[in-house]
Scaffold this active site. Structure first.
Site, PDB file in Angstrom:
ATOM      1  N   ARG A  12     -18.574  32.699  80.642  1.00 64.37           N
ATOM      2  CA  ARG A  12     -17.665  33.044  81.747  1.00 64.37           C
ATOM      3  C   ARG A  12     -16.454  32.116  81.734  1.00 64.37           C
ATOM      4  NH1 ARG A  12     -14.731  30.983  85.585  1.00 64.37           N
ATOM      5  NH2 ARG A  12     -16.474  29.625  86.210  1.00 64.37           N
ATOM      6  N   ASP A  13     -16.645  30.826  82.023  1.00 60.14           N
ATOM      7  CA  ASP A  13     -15.510  29.898  81.979  1.00 60.14           C
ATOM      8  C   ASP A  13     -14.972  29.804  80.555  1.00 60.14           C
ATOM      9  OD1 ASP A  13     -13.664  27.876  82.779  1.00 60.14           O
ATOM     10  OD2 ASP A  13     -15.099  27.185  84.279  1.00 60.14           O
ATOM     11  N   HIS A  16     -11.994  32.023  79.139  1.00 57.95           N
ATOM     12  CA  HIS A  16     -10.555  31.696  79.228  1.00 57.95           C
ATOM     13  C   HIS A  16      -9.990  31.267  77.880  1.00 57.95           C
ATOM     14  CE1 HIS A  16     -10.133  32.258  83.522  1.00 57.95           C
ATOM     15  NE2 HIS A  16     -11.183  31.489  83.756  1.00 57.95           N
ATOM     16  N   SER A 166     -11.667  22.704  90.141  1.00 59.52           N
ATOM     17  CA  SER A 166     -10.994  23.686  89.293  1.00 59.52           C
ATOM     18  C   SER A 166      -9.917  23.079  88.409  1.00 59.52           C
ATOM     19  CB  SER A 166     -10.365  24.778  90.168  1.00 59.52           C
ATOM     20  OG  SER A 166     -11.271  25.271  91.115  1.00 59.52           O
ATOM     21  N   HIS A 193     -19.261  21.708  89.970  1.00 60.20           N
ATOM     22  CA  HIS A 193     -18.691  22.315  88.764  1.00 60.20           C
ATOM     23  C   HIS A 193     -17.500  21.468  88.330  1.00 60.20           C
ATOM     24  CE1 HIS A 193     -17.363  25.858  86.255  1.00 60.20           C
ATOM     25  NE2 HIS A 193     -16.170  25.342  86.494  1.00 60.20           N
ATOM     26  N   HIS A 195     -14.435  20.048  85.567  1.00 56.04           N
ATOM     27  CA  HIS A 195     -13.535  20.274  84.437  1.00 56.04           C
ATOM     28  C   HIS A 195     -13.103  18.923  83.894  1.00 56.04           C
ATOM     29  CE1 HIS A 195     -12.850  24.643  84.053  1.00 56.04           C
ATOM     30  NE2 HIS A 195     -13.273  24.655  85.305  1.00 56.04           N
ATOM     31  N   TYR A 284      -3.396  24.497  89.282  1.00 52.01           N
ATOM     32  CA  TYR A 284      -4.035  25.460  88.394  1.00 52.01           C
ATOM     33  C   TYR A 284      -3.371  25.452  87.021  1.00 52.01           C
ATOM     34  CZ  TYR A 284      -7.265  28.037  91.386  1.00 52.01           C
ATOM     35  OH  TYR A 284      -8.328  28.407  92.153  1.00 52.01           O
TER      36      TYR A 284
END
Length: 343
Positions: A12-13, A16, A166, A193, A195, A284
């Site tokens: 899923r991630d 990208h 995120s 979660h 990053h 983002y």
């Protein structure tokens, strides 16, 4: 600390950096390896969640529903999960995902907009799904504000609420404070979660675990958006060293990362200049290309644009701010130059 439940979100991630081009064959191999290695939850969907395949977010090579169906057929023990963003995914997509085999749905909103997820949690519960709430861009709000949003998700039926970094902008104390606040306020589980934009994917996850996190996320080889996520195989090794291995085959995950995922990756996500800027600014990654274009047009370092956007707390959907910020910075620079000339 206690042994956490791990969700692997390579499919899923990781979609990208793969530009949403995963195939059935790739999904089958990855799911089979993760399942054999004892990973309890495997997330499969477009990078932007159910119904993300579009001109705006990028078209999928293969329907995510076909990928979910393939994943379910190869998962003997693991649960299959999907991500859903209110405003992108609808009732129709969630019902189809259930028909194809998902058992868990992770419903994601901006960390200030949990109230838009009520109907989505309601339907998910009607469909018999385990439900997880995702509070995205959680670095932007203080712990007490996140508690209010998490309580909304809990009241809607979330079985777990995640703090989601995120932008990869958190430092370990940020992750710990937010997880600890939710643990003290909620009766449901809390997840984290990470990053890796500031190189802290593993460190922040460990800080979250020390603060009481019940669930964590990883991707094989760190394959995820931006500088990637905490690497699943690294998490497994570290948890094992800490005596907190929840039943993961460390060598099996290392082999899956090295021999199955690495050969299909278009590039290795890591904290390069762009990724570091995203984490440093706290915005983002989708802002990056727009900032570069605006910077070129107005003669401004795009990093300055991104940092200012972070200061203004811009979120997804506010890309129109980028031109305004570039203009403002250009005018300030012009005014400064005029003052120097007259000085």
């Amino acid at each position: 600390m206690k042994a956490p439940r791990l969700t692997d979100t390579t499919l899923r991630d990781g979609s990208h950096p793969m530009r949403h081009q995963f195939t059935r064959e790739q999904v089958a191999k990855i799911v089979q390896a993760l399942d054999r290695a004892g990973v309890p939850v495997i997330e499969v969907s477009h990078g932007d969640g159910l119904a993300g395949s579009s001109l705006q977010y990028g078209f999928s090579h293969t329907s995510e529903f076909d990928l979910i169906e393939t994943a379910r057929s190869y998962a003997e023990r693991a649960k299959i999960a999907a991500l859903m963003l209110p405003g992108i995914g609808t009732r129709q997509e969630l019902k189809e995902a259930v028909a194809r085999g998902i058992q868990v749905v992770r419903i994601a909103t901006q960390c200030t907009e949990a109230d838009i997820s009520e109907q989505h949690f309601g339907l998910a519960k009607e469909l018999g799904l385990e439900t997880v709430g995702f509070l995205m861009m959680a670095h932007m709000r203080p712990p007490e504000a996140l508690v209010e949003q998490a309580k909304l998700m809990e009241s809607y039926g979330a079985d777990c609420v995640y703090i989601v970094d995120s932008a990869g902008a958190m430092l370990p104390h940020d992750a710990a404070a937010r997880v600890r606040a939710l643990k003290e306020a909620l009766s449901v589980q809390v997840g984290f979660h990470a990053h890796n934009n500031l190189g802290l994917g593993i460190g922040n996850t460990l800080a979250a675990l020390e603060a009481g996190a019940d669930q964590i996320d990883g991707c094989l080889r760190g394959l995820g958006a931006g500088a990637g996520n905490a690497a699943t195989e690294l998490l497994a090794a570290v948890l094992d060293r800490l005596g907190l291995n929840p039943g993961l085959d460390v060598f099996g995950l290392m082999d899956a990362a090295e021999y199955i995922v690495a050969p299909i990756m278009p590039f290795q996500p890591f904290p390069d200049r762009d990724a570091i800027t995203i984490g440093y600014a706290g915005v983002y990654s989708t802002f990056l290309l727009h900032a570069k274009r605006a910077g070129e047009q107005y003669g401004i370092d795009p990093r300055e644009i991104l940092v200012e956007l972070g200061r203004r707390q811009a979120v997804a959907g506010q890309e129109d701010w980028i031109i305004d910020v570039a203009l403002d910075l250009s005018r300030r620079r012009g005014a400064g130059t005029r003052k120097e000339a007259h000085g």
